[in-house]
Design a protein around this motif. Sequence first.
Motif, short mmCIF file in Angstrom:
data_model
loop_
_atom_site.label_atom_id
_atom_site.label_comp_id
_atom_site.label_asym_id
_atom_site.label_seq_id
_atom_site.Cartn_x
_atom_site.Cartn_y
_atom_site.Cartn_z
N ASP A 26 -0.87 10.58 0.40
CA ASP A 26 -0.49 10.19 1.60
C ASP A 26 0.83 10.86 1.76
O ASP A 26 1.33 11.46 1.24
CB ASP A 26 -0.51 8.65 1.58
CG ASP A 26 -1.04 8.44 3.14
OD1 ASP A 26 -0.35 8.62 4.17
OD2 ASP A 26 -2.01 7.60 3.10
N ASP A 27 1.54 10.48 3.12
CA ASP A 27 2.62 11.22 3.77
C ASP A 27 3.91 10.63 2.70
O ASP A 27 4.84 11.28 2.42
CB ASP A 27 2.82 10.72 5.11
CG ASP A 27 1.84 11.63 5.66
OD1 ASP A 27 0.90 10.88 6.45
OD2 ASP A 27 2.15 12.70 5.85
N CYS A 28 3.91 9.27 2.12
CA CYS A 28 4.78 8.84 1.25
C CYS A 28 4.06 8.04 0.38
O CYS A 28 3.01 7.76 0.61
CB CYS A 28 5.71 8.05 1.78
SG CYS A 28 6.79 8.81 3.26
N SER A 72 9.89 12.63 8.86
CA SER A 72 8.75 12.87 9.68
C SER A 72 7.58 12.12 8.71
O SER A 72 6.96 11.51 9.33
CB SER A 72 8.32 14.39 9.97
OG SER A 72 7.25 14.46 10.54
N ASP A 73 7.64 12.25 7.31
CA ASP A 73 6.84 11.65 6.59
C ASP A 73 6.92 10.21 6.69
O ASP A 73 5.98 9.38 6.59
CB ASP A 73 6.75 12.40 5.09
CG ASP A 73 6.38 13.51 5.14
OD1 ASP A 73 5.06 13.60 5.52
OD2 ASP A 73 6.71 14.26 4.56
N VAL A 74 7.84 9.58 6.79
CA VAL A 74 8.23 8.40 6.86
C VAL A 74 7.92 7.76 8.09
O VAL A 74 7.38 6.48 8.02
CB VAL A 74 9.90 7.93 6.51
CG1 VAL A 74 10.23 6.34 6.88
CG2 VAL A 74 10.34 8.24 5.08
N LEU A 146 -1.39 4.32 6.95
CA LEU A 146 -1.95 5.22 5.93
C LEU A 146 -2.72 6.34 6.66
O LEU A 146 -3.13 6.24 7.85
CB LEU A 146 -2.81 4.66 4.92
CG LEU A 146 -2.16 3.42 4.20
CD1 LEU A 146 -3.29 3.11 3.19
CD2 LEU A 146 -0.92 3.84 3.48
N ARG A 147 -3.13 7.48 6.00
CA ARG A 147 -4.23 8.39 6.33
C ARG A 147 -5.60 7.80 6.61
O ARG A 147 -6.28 8.45 7.20
CB ARG A 147 -3.96 9.75 5.69
CG ARG A 147 -2.66 10.39 5.51
CD ARG A 147 -2.74 11.46 4.54
NE ARG A 147 -1.50 12.14 4.45
CZ ARG A 147 -1.18 13.10 4.14
NH1 ARG A 147 -2.09 14.06 3.19
NH2 ARG A 147 -0.28 14.37 4.05
N SER A 148 -5.85 7.06 5.80
CA SER A 148 -7.20 6.25 5.54
C SER A 148 -7.21 5.28 6.93
O SER A 148 -6.06 4.86 7.19
CB SER A 148 -7.45 5.65 4.28
OG SER A 148 -6.56 4.87 4.08
N ILE A 193 -0.74 10.40 10.46
CA ILE A 193 -0.22 11.64 9.80
C ILE A 193 0.61 12.27 10.49
O ILE A 193 0.49 12.25 11.79
CB ILE A 193 -1.29 12.30 9.17
CG1 ILE A 193 -0.97 13.36 8.21
CG2 ILE A 193 -2.09 13.19 10.35
CD1 ILE A 193 -2.09 14.23 7.35
N ASP A 194 1.55 12.91 9.90
CA ASP A 194 2.48 13.79 10.57
C ASP A 194 2.02 15.12 10.61
O ASP A 194 1.34 15.53 9.49
CB ASP A 194 4.11 13.81 10.26
CG ASP A 194 4.18 14.21 9.04
OD1 ASP A 194 3.52 13.98 7.98
OD2 ASP A 194 5.13 14.95 8.82
N LEU A 195 2.16 16.18 11.57
CA LEU A 195 1.49 17.27 11.64
C LEU A 195 2.52 18.53 10.88
O LEU A 195 3.59 18.74 11.66
CB LEU A 195 1.29 18.04 13.00
CG LEU A 195 0.14 17.09 13.67
CD1 LEU A 195 -0.04 17.83 14.96
CD2 LEU A 195 -1.31 17.16 13.01
N SER A 196 2.45 18.89 9.59
CA SER A 196 3.16 19.69 9.08
C SER A 196 2.50 20.96 8.79
O SER A 196 2.88 22.24 8.78
CB SER A 196 3.75 19.40 7.60
OG SER A 196 2.74 18.59 7.12
N ASP A 197 1.35 20.81 8.33
CA ASP A 197 0.42 22.22 8.10
C ASP A 197 -0.51 22.82 9.49
O ASP A 197 -1.15 23.84 9.05
CB ASP A 197 -0.73 21.74 6.93
CG ASP A 197 0.05 21.42 5.56
OD1 ASP A 197 1.08 21.67 5.47
OD2 ASP A 197 -0.60 20.75 4.86
MG LIG Z 1 3.01 14.50 6.04
#
Ligand SMILES: [Mg+2]
Length: 310
Positions: A26-28, A72-74, A146-148, A193-197
């Motif tokens: 997950d992001d964290c 950003s992940d937090v 969460l992402r889920s 989720i945060d957009l990094s990719d």
């Molecule tokens: Mg992330």
Amino acid sequence: VNELELISLLTRSLPGNASVIVGAGDDCAVLDLGLAGEFVLFKTDAVVEGVHFESGAAPEQVGHKALARCLSDVAAMAGRPTHALVTLGLPPAFDPVRIEAVYRGLNQLAVRHDVAVVGGETTANPGGMLISISLLGRVARERCLLRSGSQPGDALFVTGDLGGALERKHLTFEPRLSEAAWLADHVSVHAMIDLSDGLAGDLRHLLKPSALGALLQAESIPVSRAARQRSRTGLSSKSPLLAALTDGEDFELLFTVAAGDAVALLDAWKDSFPKLKLTCIGKITGQPGIALRDKEGLKPFPHHAYLHFA
Ligand SMILES: [Mg+2]
């Protein structure tokens, strides 16, 4: 092996313990360390000269970016960052003035978000400058996103404009901490989720835990001016839409809510964040994969995330 294959290889059998609520993926990480009503968030991230920033980049911005990526992940979990450790890898002939400037940028962002920088480590790194941050944060247990958690039929939202971030904001972006906290307070967000990719890659991360799919409306995707310009001037071979769907480093928030909550969300958002766009870009479906609807009809969208090695 590509980057995703390597990650899945390495995370297959990581040791855990009773405090781990959510581990890798997950992001964290989400930890139960016995705080009343709260989980601890734990994150690490690195930026590398020549990969995440060019050698000539303004050092204050490099420091800003190193910490902002972790923040950003937090934000993606609707958390509040609290403490950071900084590891610096430095080439032999480094300029101390430049390193001080890196710290200046990092510290300014930390102060703005009440993050204490509580230590770190320096090491030689012949290949160039590397800055690795470890970050702690906190989140109320019932607010942690969460992402889920997405459901078929959910509306899919994204903040800001997408694409062309390398041209405009990857060194200077503001992590969406206050927007994420607002969302957790005002809306029943199902997953975030945060957009990094890049949108398409990170959307896949959002769909994967629940084995769901998404239907994107091409004309709704908020394409940035930079993405249009890069395409028009030939700087990028991608169409503006493809850039918005696949360019990395947007650091916007991507999240899902029940379709019935979408209109109220948009109204309330405009009152609270009049300067930041929020766009419904499609919906979650029960059919795995990403489909894109444009003027020509509906087609699968096969592109994947940005990979550091492929
Ligand atoms: Mg992330």
